[in-house]
Design a protein around this motif. Structure first.
Motif, PDB file in Angstrom:
ATOM      1  N   ARG A  25      -0.368   6.877   8.448  1.00 18.88           N
ATOM      2  CA  ARG A  25      -1.635   6.613   7.765  1.00 18.88           C
ATOM      3  C   ARG A  25      -2.750   7.473   8.339  1.00 18.88           C
ATOM      4  NH1 ARG A  25      -2.998   0.590   6.300  1.00 18.88           N
ATOM      5  NH2 ARG A  25      -4.813   1.796   5.721  1.00 18.88           N
ATOM      6  N   HIS A  30      -6.322   8.357   6.372  1.00 18.45           N
ATOM      7  CA  HIS A  30      -6.800   7.005   6.120  1.00 18.45           C
ATOM      8  C   HIS A  30      -7.639   6.527   7.302  1.00 18.45           C
ATOM      9  CE1 HIS A  30      -3.267   6.031   3.207  1.00 18.45           C
ATOM     10  NE2 HIS A  30      -3.622   7.303   3.158  1.00 18.45           N
ATOM     11  N   HIS A  44     -13.624   3.792  -0.715  1.00 15.79           N
ATOM     12  CA  HIS A  44     -12.422   3.057  -1.095  1.00 15.79           C
ATOM     13  C   HIS A  44     -11.870   3.656  -2.384  1.00 15.79           C
ATOM     14  CE1 HIS A  44     -10.197  -0.505  -2.738  1.00 15.79           C
ATOM     15  NE2 HIS A  44      -9.756  -0.473  -1.501  1.00 15.79           N
ATOM     16  N   ASP A  46      -8.331   3.962  -5.086  1.00  5.96           N
ATOM     17  CA  ASP A  46      -7.064   3.319  -5.421  1.00  5.96           C
ATOM     18  C   ASP A  46      -5.919   4.297  -5.148  1.00  5.96           C
ATOM     19  OD1 ASP A  46      -7.126   5.085  -7.527  1.00  5.96           O
ATOM     20  OD2 ASP A  46      -7.554   3.576  -9.047  1.00  5.96           O
ATOM     21  N   LEU A  47      -4.711   3.850  -5.400  1.00  6.25           N
ATOM     22  CA  LEU A  47      -3.543   4.678  -5.074  1.00  6.25           C
ATOM     23  C   LEU A  47      -3.425   5.919  -5.948  1.00  6.25           C
ATOM     24  CD1 LEU A  47      -0.927   1.886  -4.373  1.00  6.25           C
ATOM     25  CD2 LEU A  47      -2.227   3.251  -2.738  1.00  6.25           C
ATOM     26  N   ASP A  87      -4.397  -2.563  -2.309  1.00  8.63           N
ATOM     27  CA  ASP A  87      -3.707  -1.410  -2.858  1.00  8.63           C
ATOM     28  C   ASP A  87      -4.538  -0.139  -2.763  1.00  8.63           C
ATOM     29  OD1 ASP A  87      -5.598  -2.144  -4.680  1.00  8.63           O
ATOM     30  OD2 ASP A  87      -4.344  -1.783  -6.437  1.00  8.63           O
ATOM     31  N   ILE A  89      -7.147   2.745  -0.482  1.00  5.15           N
ATOM     32  CA  ILE A  89      -7.172   3.525   0.745  1.00  5.15           C
ATOM     33  C   ILE A  89      -8.633   3.697   1.155  1.00  5.15           C
ATOM     34  CG2 ILE A  89      -6.648   5.779   1.754  1.00  5.15           C
ATOM     35  CD1 ILE A  89      -4.442   6.004  -0.419  1.00  5.15           C
ATOM     36  N   ARG A  91     -11.256   5.883   3.328  1.00  2.22           N
ATOM     37  CA  ARG A  91     -11.413   7.194   3.953  1.00  2.22           C
ATOM     38  C   ARG A  91     -12.884   7.391   4.314  1.00  2.22           C
ATOM     39  NH1 ARG A  91      -6.980  10.851   2.484  1.00  2.22           N
ATOM     40  NH2 ARG A  91      -5.679   9.774   1.010  1.00  2.22           N
TER      41      ARG A  91
END
Length: 172
Positions: A25, A30, A44, A46-47, A87, A89, A91
């Motif tokens: 990660r 992340h 934030h 999403d995938l 679900d 990430i 960063r």
């Protein structure tokens, strides 16, 4: 004895797997938790990579949840956890331009003007530049620029693009 040895092997295997997941990660960029460095917010996504929201930590300890366009969605009180979908990430993303300019100014004074961390802190304090954590943050915070604050910013590997984690230990 065999049961005890099996438990030890199982716990070692579990810890090794958890560390490997955290390393993957971190290598993927992340954010691993904690407060973001000064000049950064937490983005934030999403995938699929779509930006959902931004979390901005304020000097009084509250957090702002911002829309992708930068509008304040809601305020989150001090000492309240942010509940976001799992679900996604988190960063590091650049914060508002004033905060980014403060970090650039710190590095500029240190590198180009060859000022010490103490002199940089004095100039920032004399100029009335707000700190990342204001006086309202806690009883131990004065809201003033200190040499150690500037030194921590200068030594933070996040400003060089490196994400590190687990550098503190509670062991003796």
């Amino acid at each position: 004895w065999h049961a005890r040895e099996e438990l030890v092997r199982l716990s070692e295997s579990t810890i090794r797997g958890m560390v490997a997941a955290w390393v993957r990660r971190a290598q993927a960029g992340h954010w691993m938790g904690g407060f973001p460095p000064h000049g950064y917010d937490l983005g934030h996504t999403d995938l699929q990579g779509r930006h959902r929201c931004t979390v901005r930590y304020m000097p009084d300890g509250t957090k702002q949840l911002l829309t992708p366009r930068g509008r304040v969605l809601r305020l989150i009180p001090r000492r309240t956890r942010i509940m976001l979908p799992f679900d996604g990430i988190m960063r590091l993303v650049p914060s508002e331009p004033q905060r980014v300019a403060v970090v650039q100014r710190i590095f500029g004074m240190f590198v180009c003007d060859r000022l010490s961390a103490w002199h940089v802190a004095r100039q920032l304090q004399a100029g009335g530049v707000p700190t990342a954590r204001g006086q309202e943050w806690s009883d131990r915070t004065t809201g003033a620029w200190r040499e150690i604050t500037v030194r921590n910013i200068l030594r933070n590997p996040a400003y060089a693009g490196d994400l590190v984690w687990n550098r503190r230990t509670l062991g003796r």
